[in-house]
Design an enzyme around this catalytic site. Structure first.
Site, PDB file in Angstrom:
ATOM      1  CB  CYS A  70      -0.983  -0.047   1.173  1.00  0.00           C
ATOM      2  SG  CYS A  70      -2.377   1.072   0.984  1.00  0.00           S
ATOM      3  CG  HIS A 113      -3.403  -3.604   3.419  1.00  0.00           C
ATOM      4  ND1 HIS A 113      -2.391  -2.964   4.104  1.00  0.00           N
ATOM      5  CD2 HIS A 113      -4.091  -2.626   2.789  1.00  0.00           C
ATOM      6  CE1 HIS A 113      -2.472  -1.656   3.902  1.00  0.00           C
ATOM      7  NE2 HIS A 113      -3.500  -1.426   3.104  1.00  0.00           N
ATOM      8  CD  GLU A 161      -0.742  -5.574   5.954  1.00  0.00           C
ATOM      9  OE1 GLU A 161      -0.611  -6.103   4.835  1.00  0.00           O
ATOM     10  OE2 GLU A 161      -0.973  -4.352   6.105  1.00  0.00           O
TER      11      GLU A 161
END
Lengths: 86, 229
Positions: free
Chosen positions: B86, B194, B196
């Site tokens: 990002c 994302h 994660e």
């Protein structure tokens, strides 16, 4: 050492779609400004710079435009420079 | 292996990224402040999501001049793995470690939702644990994620297999629905989604795990192979 006033304008290259400009254009049409087209939204920056002469000042401004103030991948810039009147 | 997550003023996905790496790989992860000048101790470096320097001027434009980014460039040149997520992706394009640029979404909206991605390249250090063409679900959260590349670059990225991920349904107007790109050497990846945020059952998707797993395997098996060569 002289001081110069600099006005820098940065905007997206013509080939890059500008969604902000497009939204503003739509708003203008809604308000009845029928003839408007090609609206582009950019940035305006003002700065003062001290330099030995105008050519040194221009060189510094061009370098900062290329390296920081604009991203040449997607943007283009123009600037105006004049000696500060005291 | 050892990982670093670089923290800029305004990063806000730094702890999430570190925790995801720990959970998935069990590896050591350090959060390092952006004034670090040497990252040679790390095998992989993550530039996390967030709003470094408030996104002033352009996303990533100020963070790019941090000492840490010079250190990242040095390690990238040495072949270490660099992952930009990002805002981290935006920093990588601004610093020219990745080509192209990220612009305001074409519809001007901030999009925060889970999207489907297609794994376009399954042989990179970041994607080698995925199956070819696998469809995965990963969250996005950005207002400036429209990947831009001119015609020459588009063709080069496609021809060289440097498009790591594409959106199944383009959420932001990116050229060729590109969600993630690799550098020419293949050791730097930037992506807007994302991974994660997709590493546990309660997160609604665990499809991000294989990205960290890929990097772990690439480094560990690579060093194993070298040690036993």
């Amino acid at each position: 050492m002289k001081t110069y006033d600099v006005e820098v304008r940065v905007w997206l290259k013509p080939s890059v779609f500008d969604p902000q400009g497009h939204a503003v254009e739509q708003a203008l049409h809604t308000l009845g400004f029928e003839g408007t087209s090609e609206v582009r939204v950019g940035k305006y920056m003002h700065l003062s710079i001290g330099a030995a002469d105008e050519s040194a000042a221009r060189k510094a401004v061009e370098e900062m435009c290329e390296r920081v103030l604009s991203n040449p991948v997607m943007e283009t810039y123009a600037y105006e420079l004049k000696e500060t009147v005291r | 292996m050892k990982w670093a997550v670089v923290v800029f003023p305004g990063s806000n996905c730094d702890h999430d990224a570190a925790q995801a790496v720990r959970d998935v790989t069990g590896d050591m992860v350090d959060l390092v402040w952006h004034d670090v000048t040497d990252l040679a101790a790390y095998d992989a470096i993550i530039l996390p999501g967030g709003f470094s320097y408030g996104d002033y001027l352009r996303s990533g434009a100020i963070a790019r001049f941090s000492p840490a980014v010079d250190a990242v460039a040095k390690e990238a040149a040495a072949g270490k793995l660099v992952l930009g997520i990002c805002n981290g992706f935006q920093v990588l394009t601004e610093s020219h470690l990745l080509p192209g640029a990220l612009l305001r979404n074409d519809h001007l909206q901030f999009r925060c939702e889970t999207v489907e991605l297609i794994v376009e390249n399954h042989t990179s250090p970041f994607t080698c644990a995925y199956r070819p063409g696998e469809r995965i679900r990963i969250p996005i959260a950005h207002g400036e994620g429209r990947y831009y590349a001119d015609e020459t670059l588009r063709q080069r990225l496609a021809a060289d297999g440097r498009i790591a991920f594409r959106y199944a349904d383009n959420p932001n107007g990116s050229v060729d629905a590109i969600a993630g790109v690799l550098n020419d050497r293949g050791n730097v990846l930037g992506l807007m989604p994302h991974p994660e945020r997709a590493v546990a059952a309660w997160m609604t998707s665990q499809d991000g795990r294989l990205l960290f797993e890929s990097m772990h395997r690439f480094v560990e098996e690579g060093s194993y192979a070298r040690a036993n060569a």
